[in-house]
Design an enzyme around this catalytic site. Structure first.
Site, PDB file in Angstrom:
ATOM      1  N   ASP A 297       0.877  -1.152   0.000  1.00 27.89           N
ATOM      2  CA  ASP A 297       0.000   0.000   0.000  1.00 27.89           C
ATOM      3  C   ASP A 297       0.928   1.219   0.000  1.00 27.89           C
ATOM      4  OD1 ASP A 297      -2.192   1.781   0.828  1.00 27.89           O
ATOM      5  OD2 ASP A 297      -1.166   1.736   2.753  1.00 27.89           O
ATOM      6  N   THR A 299       0.107   5.034   1.030  1.00 32.48           N
ATOM      7  CA  THR A 299       0.008   5.989   2.126  1.00 32.48           C
ATOM      8  C   THR A 299       0.080   5.282   3.486  1.00 32.48           C
ATOM      9  OG1 THR A 299      -1.560   7.041   0.653  1.00 32.48           O
ATOM     10  CG2 THR A 299      -1.259   8.046   2.816  1.00 32.48           C
ATOM     11  N   ASP A 492      -1.466  -0.685   5.953  1.00 32.19           N
ATOM     12  CA  ASP A 492      -1.665  -0.059   7.256  1.00 32.19           C
ATOM     13  C   ASP A 492      -3.119   0.324   7.514  1.00 32.19           C
ATOM     14  OD1 ASP A 492      -1.658   2.051   5.305  1.00 32.19           O
ATOM     15  OD2 ASP A 492      -1.576   3.437   6.991  1.00 32.19           O
TER      16      ASP A 492
HETATM   17  P1  ADP Z   1      -3.537   4.248   0.138  1.00 31.77           P
HETATM   18  O1  ADP Z   1      -4.227   3.149  -0.572  1.00 31.77           O
HETATM   19  O2  ADP Z   1      -2.348   4.773  -0.620  1.00 31.77           O
HETATM   20  O3  ADP Z   1      -3.182   3.952   1.555  1.00 31.77           O
HETATM   21  P2  ADP Z   1      -6.080   5.458   0.726  1.00 31.77           P
HETATM   22  O4  ADP Z   1      -6.899   4.465  -0.026  1.00 31.77           O
HETATM   23  O5  ADP Z   1      -6.085   5.388   2.183  1.00 31.77           O
HETATM   24  O6  ADP Z   1      -4.575   5.479   0.167  1.00 31.77           O
HETATM   25  O7  ADP Z   1      -6.544   6.894   0.273  1.00 31.77           O
HETATM   26  C1  ADP Z   1      -6.701   7.159  -1.102  1.00 31.77           C
HETATM   27  C2  ADP Z   1      -7.041   8.594  -1.352  1.00 31.77           C
HETATM   28  O8  ADP Z   1      -8.300   8.888  -0.764  1.00 31.77           O
HETATM   29  C3  ADP Z   1      -6.059   9.555  -0.740  1.00 31.77           C
HETATM   30  O9  ADP Z   1      -5.018   9.831  -1.622  1.00 31.77           O
HETATM   31  C4  ADP Z   1      -6.936  10.770  -0.495  1.00 31.77           C
HETATM   32  O10 ADP Z   1      -7.038  11.541  -1.667  1.00 31.77           O
HETATM   33  C5  ADP Z   1      -8.291  10.183  -0.200  1.00 31.77           C
HETATM   34  N1  ADP Z   1      -8.607  10.085   1.235  1.00 31.77           N
HETATM   35  C6  ADP Z   1      -8.812   8.938   1.931  1.00 31.77           C
HETATM   36  N2  ADP Z   1      -9.129   9.196   3.202  1.00 31.77           N
HETATM   37  C7  ADP Z   1      -9.113  10.543   3.339  1.00 31.77           C
HETATM   38  C8  ADP Z   1      -9.368  11.435   4.422  1.00 31.77           C
HETATM   39  N3  ADP Z   1      -9.678  10.999   5.644  1.00 31.77           N
HETATM   40  N4  ADP Z   1      -9.266  12.746   4.188  1.00 31.77           N
HETATM   41  C9  ADP Z   1      -8.939  13.179   2.984  1.00 31.77           C
HETATM   42  N5  ADP Z   1      -8.704  12.411   1.928  1.00 31.77           N
HETATM   43  C10 ADP Z   1      -8.773  11.095   2.081  1.00 31.77           C
HETATM   44 MG    MG Z   2      -2.641   3.209   3.623  1.00 31.84          MG
END
Ligand code: ADP
Ligand code: MG
Length: 602
Positions: A297, A299, A492
């Site tokens: 993943d 973020t 995570d």
């Molecule tokens: P990853 O898969 O890289 O961990 P996420 O799926 O958690 O990323 O998040 C994907 C996208 O959704 C982020 O890049 C952001 O644009 C948006 N996002 C998710 N949760 C939030 C939040 N709580 N506040 C703002 N934006 C969010």
């Molecule tokens: Mg993540």
């Protein structure tokens, strides 16, 4: 009791050989010694429909006794009892060493109250209570430092043995040791609600899961036994020699098959725990050893989990940067997402008031939707806004920054840019994984493609899938598995949990990660260090190899040689039983060796 059984039966055999006692007493001794073997043997047979070693040994002993080789039968039985005792002792010791590694959390705490300080049992503590911890004491609760400073040894939680310095505001964990200083801690979690208690629960759960290779060993044993019995009857019909048959029985008993794997698993789990890696069961070691694709993943996993807002850009004259940030922060206030924290922190840094949303919903892989002051606020990626019918312009990408779009009442208000740095050592950690035989490194993220690609390039990822929802992550993993790959997923977030479950091995960032990910995963890294994945893999591969060695040397070689020697008439039952101890001891030392093995990076 086991020791008494061994000593009494062993003594009676000696006395009989000296001609001091009647053969009837020896029979009694055999019955006494056989009792536990018969008991476990029968219970295995009835409950698990499996013919275990115990039955085998019992039959061998009885054949010997009734075939007129009473002494040989008795000696054989004593030696098997000793072997079983050693095996049990070792397993117990390995378990105890896991528990000792983990240690224990204090059961009482010193609480600050209006009248001074009082000692209370931790069960009586409430969140918000301030507990005092003095130098050399263990921290009794999870919480934050509200007064004082010190250095805390967090090895039980993180595997990191260097003490960490703690100031006001720092989080502290139950079970860790205050090496120096004095801390006042505001209680947040007590007892079962602490990270420490969760770790213990994980390790206890780990012991109850069986590895596939173990099941294979059981299956082989179940299949081997009838074959062996036919073979033995054949030998008896041809030679008419009870001694040879009893000798053969000792070498054809599948005892070490049962011993060869569990000990290795426990040793490996303990070794990993010492490196701050929690493996929830032996089964995952085997899977991890065979992995050829690792999926990450982005973020919070590849990135440092300390994202910062670096720019706020409004879309129209209708608003300004501060207001935009304020809307976003109010909407994100209840979110546990690392990006949400960055937004709220930025608002606070600008001394903006962060309102409480009236309604709030996290949309996994997209962002949040909240009601603030009666207005609908959306914060998230472009897909979130588009799916809610909000029109927006494309925003140019630069430096791999994550863009959070903000909309209020269906109108696009602007973008918040967030810089999220790669975890230190990420590129090296990924390169190391490749050196251990991983063929492909894949990134799955809910973030925008351009951002994802910038991070992927810096980390050394081979393949990127962006703009994914949680179910898309699951599908990507399933596709890889359908192509015949063995897949490990590292994540995570709540949005990673389904993918962590779907993969052959799920690995969670245990420090900054969410509880959902921690529970869905098979392996948790207590320090969020990507390098620990390669360490876990090294331990797993080592364990897997040790099992193979055990099966090969302990079971294969010794038994084949033994059978040959018995058939040639070179050895009798007693020599056979003594030689038979050899592989037990070998298997044991070979397995516990794993506990002390040095692994680079651990
Ligand atoms: P990853 O898969 O890289 O961990 P996420 O799926 O958690 O990323 O998040 C994907 C996208 O959704 C982020 O890049 C952001 O644009 C948006 N996002 C998710 N949760 C939030 C939040 N709580 N506040 C703002 N934006 C969010
Ligand atoms: Mg993540």
């Amino acid at each position: 009791m086991e020791v008494i059984r061994i000593v009494v039966t062993g003594l009676l055999v000696l006395l009989f050989q000296q001609g001091l006692i009647h053969v009837a007493l020896l029979w009694a001794a055999v019955a006494f010694g056989l009792y536990p073997l018969v008991k476990t043997g029968l219970s295995d047979l009835l409950h698990e429909r499996k013919i275990g070693t115990e039955i085998f040994v019992t039959i061998a002993t009885l054949v010997a006794v009734f075939g007129g080789e009473t002494v040989a039968g008795a000696v054989l039985m004593v030696i098997i009892l000793i072997a079983e005792f050693i095996a049990e002792l070792n397993t117990d010791r390995a378990r105890a060493s896991i528990k000792a590694l983990i240690g224990s959390a204090p059961q009482v705490a010193l609480v600050r109250s209006a009248t001074g300080e009082r000692q209370v049992p931790i069960a009586a503590l409430r969140p918000g209570d301030v507990v005092l911890v003095r130098e050399g004491e263990k921290v009794p609760v999870d919480g934050h430092v509200v007064h004082g400073s010190g250095s805390v040894d967090e090895a039980v939680i993180t595997g990191e043995s260097l003490p960490k310095s703690k100031q006001v505001g720092a989080p502290v964990f139950a079970g860790t040791l205050l090496a120096a200083g004095a801390l006042d801690i505001r209680t947040e979690g007590v007892g079962q609600d602490t990270t420490f208690a969760r770790i213990i629960a994980l390790v206890e759960q780990a012991e109850s899961e069986q590895a596939p290779i173990q099941k294979l060993a059981d299956r082989v044993a179940a299949w081997l036994i009838p074959v062996v019995l036919v073979f033995l009857v054949g030998v008896f019909l041809v030679t008419g020699d009870v001694r040879t048959v009893v000798t053969l029985m000792i070498f054809t008993s599948p005892a070490e098959l049962g011993l060869a794997t569990p000990l290795v698993m426990i040793a490996a789990i303990a070794r990993a725990a010492r490196a701050g890696i929690l493996i929830k069961g032996g089964i995952h070691l085997e899977a991890l050893a065979k992995v050829d694709v690792v999926v990450f993943d982005k973020t919070g996993t590849l990135t440092a989990n300390q994202p910062r807002v670096v720019e706020v850009r409004v879309a129209s004259e209708a608003t300004d940067e501060a207001e935009l940030l304020q809307w976003a922060a109010a909407a994100d206030r209840r979110s546990a997402h690392p990006l949400a924290k960055a937004v709220v922190d930025a608002a606070r840094d600008h001394d903006l008031q962060v309102r409480e949303p009236e309604a709030y919903e996290q949309i996994q892989g997209r962002g949040v939707k909240a009601k603030v002051d009666g207005r609908e606020v959306l914060v998230g990626n472009a897909a979130l806004l588009t799916e809610h019918g909000v029109g927006l312009d494309t925003v140019a990408e630069r430096d791999g920054r994550t863009r959070l779009h903000v909309a209020v009442d269906g109108r696009w208000m602007g973008v918040i840019f967030i810089a999220d740095t790669l975890r230190p050592g990420a590129a090296e950690a990924l390169a190391e994984l490749k050196r251990t035989g991983v063929q492909r490194l894949v990134m799955l993220t809910g973030d925008h493609r351009a951002t994802a690609q910038a991070v992927a390039q810096a980390a050394g990822i081979d393949e990127v899938h962006a703009d994914l929802l949680p179910q898309d992550k699951v599908k990507a993993i399933a596709d890889l598995m359908a192509q015949g790959h063995r897949v490990a997923m590292v994540g995570d977030g709540v949005n990673d949990a389904p993918a962590l479950v779907r993969a052959d091995v799920g690995i969670a960032m245990g420090g900054g990660g969410t509880q959902a990910a921690l529970e869905a995963a098979d392996i948790a890294l207590m320090q969020d260090e990507l390098g620990k994945i390669a360490v876990a893999r090294a331990i797993a591969r080592r364990a897997y190899r040790t099992i193979q060695e055990n099966l090969f040397v302990g079971v294969g070689v010794v038994h084949v040689l033994g059978i040959v020697a018995a058939l040639m008439g070179w050895i009798g039952p007693i020599e056979a039983a003594i030689i038979h101890l050899g592989p037990d001891v070998l298997v044991f030392f070979n397995s516990v060796k794993l506990l002390r093995v040095r692994i680079q990076g651990a």
